[in-house]
Design an enzyme around this catalytic site. Structure first.
Site, mmCIF file in Angstrom:
data_model
loop_
_atom_site.group_PDB
_atom_site.id
_atom_site.type_symbol
_atom_site.label_atom_id
_atom_site.label_comp_id
_atom_site.label_asym_id
_atom_site.label_seq_id
_atom_site.Cartn_x
_atom_site.Cartn_y
_atom_site.Cartn_z
ATOM 1 C CG HIS A 155 8.713 6.107 1.168
ATOM 2 N ND1 HIS A 155 8.457 6.142 -0.185
ATOM 3 C CD2 HIS A 155 9.348 7.284 1.468
ATOM 4 C CE1 HIS A 155 8.940 7.265 -0.694
ATOM 5 N NE2 HIS A 155 9.471 7.976 0.285
ATOM 6 C CB SER A 276 -13.995 -15.429 11.340
ATOM 7 O OG SER A 276 -13.808 -16.631 10.618
ATOM 8 C CE LYS A 282 -9.228 -12.597 11.735
ATOM 9 N NZ LYS A 282 -9.496 -13.010 10.339
ATOM 10 C CD GLU A 289 -11.000 -6.035 5.691
ATOM 11 O OE1 GLU A 289 -11.915 -6.739 5.202
ATOM 12 O OE2 GLU A 289 -10.140 -6.497 6.454
#
Length: 475
Positions: A155, A276, A282, A289
Site C-alpha cells: 500500500h 527540461s 532537472k 515514464e
C-alpha cells in the site's frame, strides 16, 4: 492484373480503394508471403499442377523478388491494393501471365493468415530474446544489492525490511511468466492455415500437411473455415504483449518513485534521463515514464482487436484486415521499450545508506514482535494485538520499538521478555525469513541461482527456435 474483378463491370471507386488498401501497413509481410509462396509452389509442382519448367521459372522469380524486397529494390506502388497483389505484380512483371499460376489452390484468406502467423512467430521470438536480456540485467542488479537492507512496501507504506535485491528480482520472475506465455502461444500458433483456400479447402490435389512442415508449423488446420477466420493467435499475442507492457510499467513506476527527491534512492544514469527546456536543474527519468505510458497503448490494442473479433460470423470477413496494425504496433512498441528499460536498469545506482536507514522506519519490525510471541506459543491473534499495542505506545511517546522498557513490554504481554529486543533489528528480521522465496540472504542466494538457471534454459530454448525459424526462412 487485379486479384479479383472478372464479374465486375467497373473498378472500385476511389474512396472504396482507399478504404480497402492495406499495402501501406501489410507490406512488412512481404518476406513471409514470399516464403509461403515458395512452399505452395513446391506442392503445385509435386502434384503435377505445374510443369517443372513453369515451376522453375516461378521459383527463380520468387527468389529474385525475395532479394529485391530485402534490399528495397522492389516496393509496393500506389496502385497495389495489398502485399499479395504487389508481389503478384512483381511476378507478372518478370514472367508475364505465368506469374499468375501461383494463385491456384490458395486464396488471400488463407494466404494472409499464414503470413501473419509467420510474422508473429518471428517477432515474438525476438520479443522473448529482448525479455531475456532484461532479465539478465535485473538479476545482475539484484545480485549487486544482495546485501543491501531496505524497507519493503505494501500500500506504498513501510511493511517489513527486505533485501533490496529481493525487490529487484521480483521483476525477473514476472518476465519469466511472460516467456512461459510466449512458449504456450507458440504451440497454439504453430498451425498452418495454408490449404484452407477461401474457406472450404481445395479440390486440387494439394498437401496442406506438407506445406505446414515446410514452413515450420507442427500441423495444418483441421477445419478450413476456422483456418481462415481464426485470429486467436493475434489476440493472444496482444495479451502477452500487454502483460509485458504491464510489467515494464511497474518497473517504470518504481524507478520514478525511487528517483524522486523525497526518496532519493535511485540515481538514473544520464544516458537514460532527460532534462527540461526551462529548468536547467532537472533530471527526469523519462525512460521509466515512457515505459509506464506505453502500457496503455498495448492494452488499448488488445481491447480494440477483441472488440473487432467479438461478433464476426461464419468464415472470413473483411473486418479481419484490422488484425494487423494493432499487432504490428504492439510488437514495435515492446521492442522499442525493452532495450531502453534494460539499459536503464543496468546503469542505475542505488543509495545503500538511505535504504538502510529507511529499513526500520514506520515500525516495520512490528511483525517480529508478533512472531516472537508465536514462538512462545501465544496464539497469533493475541500476538498481533500485542504487537499493535507496542506500536501504539511508541507512537504516543515518540519512540521506536526497541526503546520500550522491560516493564512496558511485560505490561503489554507477559511473554514479552527483555530478549525480544534481539529480534528488533533489521539484520535479525532479514536473517529469519528463510522460507523458500523469502528475503533472507540464504533464501535470496537460492532464488538468484534458480533464476540464472531458468534464464539460461530459456535462452537456449528460444535461441534454438530462432535458428530453426531463420533456417526455414532461408536466412
Amino acid at each position: 492484373m487485379a486479384l479479383w474483378g472478372g464479374r465486375f463491370s467497373d473498378g472500385p471507386a476511389d474512396a472504396v480503394f482507399a478504404l480497402s488498401r492495406s499495402v501501406h501497413f501489410d507490406w512488412r509481410l512481404a518476406p513471409y508471403d514470399l516464403r509461403s509462396s515458395l512452399a505452395h509452389l513446391e506442392i503445385l509442382q509435386s502434384s503435377g499442377l505445374l510443369t517443372a519448367d513453369v515451376a522453375g521459372a516461378i521459383r527463380g522469380a520468387l527468389l529474385e523478388l525475395t532479394a529485391e524486397v530485402a534490399t528495397g529494390e522492389f516496393q509496393a506502388i500506389a496502385s497495389d491494393e495489398d502485399v499479395h497483389s504487389a508481389l503478384e505484380r512483381g511476378l507478372t512483371e518478370k514472367l508475364g501471365d505465368i506469374g499468375g499460376s501461383l494463385r491456384a489452390g490458395r486464396s488471400r484468406n488463407d494466404q494472409v493468415t499464414t503470413d501473419l502467423r509467420l510474422y508473429a512467430i518471428d517477432h515474438m521470438l525476438e520479443v522473448a530474446t529482448q525479455i531475456i536480456n532484461l532479465q539478465e540485467a535485473l538479476i545482475a542488479k539484484a545480485n549487486e544489492y544482495a546485501d543491501a537492507p531496505a524497507p519493503g512496501f505494501t500500500h506504498l507504506q513501510h511493511a517489513q525490511p527486505i533485501i533490496f535485491g529481493h525487490e529487484i528480482a521480483k521483476h525477473a520472475h514476472a518476465f519469466a511468466r511472460d516467456l512461459d506465455r510466449i512458449s504456450d502461444w507458440l504451440v497454439r500458433t504453430s498451425v498452418s492455415p495454408l490449404g484452407s483456400g477461401a474457406l472450404a479447402g481445395s479440390s486440387l490435389p494439394l498437401s496442406p500437411e506438407k506445406t505446414a512442415a515446410a514452413l515450420g508449423f507442427t500441423s495444418s488446420s483441421a477445419n478450413s473455415i476456422d483456418g481462415v477466420s481464426d485470429r486467436d493467435f493475434v489476440a493472444e499475442a496482444l495479451f502477452v504483449l500487454a502483460m509485458v507492457g504491464s510489467h515494464l510499467s511497474r518497473i517504470g513506476e518504481e524507478w520514478c518513485i525511487w528517483a524522486t527527491t523525497e526518496f532519493g534512492w535511485a540515481k538514473v544514469a544520464d544516458a537514460y534521463s532527460t532534462g527540461s527546456s526551462i529548468m536547467p536543474q532537472k533530471k527526469n527519468p523519462d525512460m521509466a515514464e515512457l515505459a509506464r505510458g506505453k502500457a496503455g497503448r498495448l492494452v488499448g490494442n488488445l481491447t480494440g482487436l477483441l472488440t473487432t473479433l467479438k461478433g464476426l460470423p461464419f468464415a472470413y470477413n473483411r473486418d479481419l484486415q484490422e488484425d494487423k496494425e494493432p499487432l504490428f504496433d504492439s510488437i514495435d512498441t515492446v521492442l522499442l521499450v525493452l532495450p531502453a528499460v534494460t539499459g536503464m536498469v543496468a546503469t542505475t545506482n542505488f543509495d545503500r545508506e538511505k535504504m538502510a536507514l529507511a529499513a526500520p522506519l514506520g515500525f516495520s519490525l512490528a511483525t517480529e514482535i508478533a512472531d516472537y510471541l508465536v514462538r512462545a506459543h501465544v496464539p497469533f491473534a493475541h500476538a498481533h494485538e500485542a504487537a499493535g499495542k507496542c506500536v501504539a505506545l511508541c507512537e504516543s511517546s515518540g519512540r521506536q520499538l526497541h526503546q520500550l522498557t522491560d516493564s512496558e513490554f511485560a505490561e503489554i504481554h507477559p511473554s514479552l521478555q527483555p530478549d525480544v529486543r534481539d529480534v528488533l533489528t533489521v539484520h535479525g528480521a532479514l536473517a529469519s525469513r528463510t522460507t523458500i522465496g523469502g528475503t533472507s540472504p540464504s533464501s535470496f542466494a537460492e532464488q538468484i541461482k534458480s533464476l540464472k538457471e531458468l534464464v539460461q534454459s530459456d535462452f537456449k530454448k528460444f535461441n534454438d527456435k530462432k535458428r530453426a525459424f531463420s533456417a526455414m526462412m532461408g536466412q
